[in-house]
Design an enzyme around this catalytic site. Sequence first.
Site, PDB file in Angstrom:
ATOM      1  N   HIS A 147       0.870  -1.179  -0.274  1.00 40.57           N
ATOM      2  CA  HIS A 147      -0.219   0.092   0.318  1.00 40.57           C
ATOM      3  C   HIS A 147       0.541   1.386   0.197  1.00 40.57           C
ATOM      4  O   HIS A 147      -0.070   2.056  -1.001  1.00 40.57           O
ATOM      5  CB  HIS A 147      -1.243   0.035   1.008  1.00 40.57           C
ATOM      6  N   ARG A 174     -18.324  24.663  15.709  1.00 35.62           N
ATOM      7  CA  ARG A 174     -19.721  23.370  15.064  1.00 35.62           C
ATOM      8  C   ARG A 174     -20.841  23.865  16.278  1.00 35.62           C
ATOM      9  O   ARG A 174     -22.142  23.365  16.516  1.00 35.62           O
ATOM     10  CB  ARG A 174     -19.431  22.234  15.474  1.00 35.62           C
ATOM     11  N   ARG A 206     -23.452  16.863  10.829  1.00 36.17           N
ATOM     12  CA  ARG A 206     -24.632  17.911   9.720  1.00 36.17           C
ATOM     13  C   ARG A 206     -25.412  17.224   8.969  1.00 36.17           C
ATOM     14  O   ARG A 206     -25.354  16.252   8.501  1.00 36.17           O
ATOM     15  CB  ARG A 206     -22.548  17.646   9.156  1.00 36.17           C
ATOM     16  N   GLU A 243       1.907  -0.031   8.166  1.00 34.71           N
ATOM     17  CA  GLU A 243       3.326  -1.531   6.819  1.00 34.71           C
ATOM     18  C   GLU A 243       4.127   0.303   7.328  1.00 34.71           C
ATOM     19  O   GLU A 243       5.398  -0.125   7.352  1.00 34.71           O
ATOM     20  CB  GLU A 243       2.411  -0.848   6.170  1.00 34.71           C
TER      21      GLU A 243
HETATM   22  N1  URA Z   1     -12.834  17.411  10.280  1.00 33.13           N
HETATM   23  C1  URA Z   1     -12.998  16.874  10.602  1.00 33.13           C
HETATM   24  O1  URA Z   1     -13.193  15.960  11.142  1.00 33.13           O
HETATM   25  N2  URA Z   1     -14.538  17.603  11.188  1.00 33.13           N
HETATM   26  C2  URA Z   1     -13.893  19.219  10.840  1.00 33.13           C
HETATM   27  O2  URA Z   1     -15.509  19.765  11.008  1.00 33.13           O
HETATM   28  C3  URA Z   1     -12.973  19.950  10.107  1.00 33.13           C
HETATM   29  C4  URA Z   1     -12.289  18.942   9.829  1.00 33.13           C
END
Ligand code: URA
Length: 267
Positions: free
Chosen positions: A9, A229, A173, A85
């Site tokens: 990989h 968020r 989300r 790896e």
């Molecule tokens: N990475 C994530 O997992 N979530 C985000 O909101 C931003 C970057």
Amino acid sequence: MTQSEPFYHIGYGRDDFGSRPPIIALLSGDPERASMIANTYLHDVRLLSEHRGLNSYLGVLPNGRPVLSATSGMGAPSLSIVVNEMVRVGIRAIIRVGTTGSIQPHVRTGSVVITHAAMCRQGAANDIAPVEYPAVADPFLTLTLVQAARDLHVAHHVGITASVDTFYEGQERAESSANPHLLRRLLGMTEEYRHLNILNYEMECGTLFKMGSVYGFAAACVCGVIAQRTEGERVMLEQKEAAVTGAIEIAVRAAGQFDVRPLTATA
Ligand code: URA
């Protein structure tokens, strides 16, 4: 046990390192970040592989220590293959350099989060250790990151991260997602995590930490905060460069200072 011929990989093996093999690696999800770290912060840089977009570079830190700047790809399944790896080519310490979304009002975009433990909600990790197995960072490597952040005066937070499998559903989300219908068990999750004093969402460190404890290498994680968020779902591109630069500079400094110990378990 290490292997000299190229791995399936990652596309390189121990023989590709030459006379001074690296034992520490900076691991980014994004191949462009792996390239940027190598070309901006390391010297005598050599491309080892671009196989499958898992770009990997060998370079040297200002203090002369050889280091790998590699790509994990997005998410825990890809990371688990790359890390397996990497350990077999001789890597003994891995610092994930990533991005993250804050779920606490005081953890602002542009700052960084250093994770000391993860609430690991990742399927790949369950193939490596039981679900209850702690997802903890190496304390010494984490302290080295914290000291680097202090030395560099980068705004940082140290705490617990929710490490999940999906960017959309798994981080609650719905507005910015193709799927507006979240499962009932995911609705209100971000607020619940906020009350549990979890700082942020990201997608790789839980599995990395479990692998570190099981395989016996030092694992740590520093992420630039690019989404807030508590205010919305969007990635704030205008603050991404500052956040990522802070995370990279902390990781590079720590990689030069950390006292890497031998592998403690058989990989
Ligand atoms: N990475 C994530 O997992 N979530 C985000 O909101 C931003 C970057």
